[in-house]
Design a protein around this motif. Sequence first.
Motif, mmCIF file in Angstrom:
data_model
loop_
_atom_site.group_PDB
_atom_site.id
_atom_site.type_symbol
_atom_site.label_atom_id
_atom_site.label_comp_id
_atom_site.label_asym_id
_atom_site.label_seq_id
_atom_site.Cartn_x
_atom_site.Cartn_y
_atom_site.Cartn_z
ATOM 1 N N UNK A 131 0.847 -1.179 0.000
ATOM 2 C CA UNK A 131 0.000 0.000 0.000
ATOM 3 C C UNK A 131 0.889 1.238 0.000
ATOM 4 N N UNK A 132 0.433 2.288 -0.667
ATOM 5 C CA UNK A 132 1.150 3.560 -0.630
ATOM 6 C C UNK A 132 0.795 4.237 0.692
ATOM 7 N N UNK A 133 1.792 4.448 1.520
ATOM 8 C CA UNK A 133 1.512 4.938 2.875
ATOM 9 C C UNK A 133 0.706 6.232 2.859
ATOM 10 N N UNK A 134 1.051 7.135 1.971
ATOM 11 C CA UNK A 134 0.377 8.416 1.928
ATOM 12 C C UNK A 134 -1.105 8.323 1.614
ATOM 13 N N UNK A 135 -1.525 7.228 0.960
ATOM 14 C CA UNK A 135 -2.942 7.061 0.628
ATOM 15 C C UNK A 135 -3.765 6.524 1.792
ATOM 16 N N UNK A 136 -3.105 5.843 2.728
ATOM 17 C CA UNK A 136 -3.865 5.150 3.773
ATOM 18 C C UNK A 136 -3.584 5.662 5.180
ATOM 19 N N UNK A 137 -2.610 6.545 5.357
ATOM 20 C CA UNK A 137 -2.220 6.946 6.699
ATOM 21 C C UNK A 137 -3.303 7.760 7.406
#
Length: 262
Positions: A162-168
């Motif tokens: 997962x792209x961290x910036x999308x889910x953080x």
Amino acid sequence: MAKAYEEIADELRARIRGGLLAPGDRLPSEADLIRSTGRSGPTVQQALRVLQSEGLIERQHGRGTFVRRPRVRVRRSNARHQWEKDRARAPERQRLATGATEHDTGLTVDDLVFHAAYREIEAPQEIAAALGVAKGTALVERAYRTRYSAERNPFGLVTSYLIRGLVEGNPDLLDEAKEPWPGGTSNQLRTVGIEIDRVEERVTARPPTVEEAAELGLPPGTSVLVLRKILYDTDDRVVEMSDVTLPGDRTEMLFTTHLERW
């Protein structure tokens, strides 16, 4: 004329297929087979290698050689993706009741042993390209292993990115202790406002690595199916990628395509 090792293999194979040796039964030791057949050690060992390559027996270090128990088969259908998306909006009680593995195997939640491990990494070039982000982008790497409680080996080896910036925006999506997540990835992404639009899957086959063969409990000569799954959202962004390594001896890939009628 059959070779000596083939005669031994034929006899043991007939006993297994005829039910005289049942799944889980211990075979006679190599020493006992040498005495009973009057053949040499290398001949007996070659006969056992043949049966092992056919998936009929397995050798357990320090315990002996056993008739291999039939493994639970997994049927992965492309119809599962709509099922998963529909389930993402279901009440939590319904999402807790069953997951994708249960859907694919017919087992229940209580039949399964699940393990998840998360870590944060910087995207290497190959993964960055697949996700459509710059090399070094912060990712959440998730490793999943699920097995039937009566078996020692998982159904497959799953690594998800997962792209961290999308889910953080939802800290729970960074925490492996929240697994198993009711509703899986589709519901996880829904909690941060992401709707899956399409799923792209590419399947190839290859020999397993030594580590994969050991973890999956593969008979010698068994290939693995390697599935790369990419999820796109309704804005055409890649929002998740996973690499799934599946045992070729107990996985069926089912693709059903409904065609418009004339």
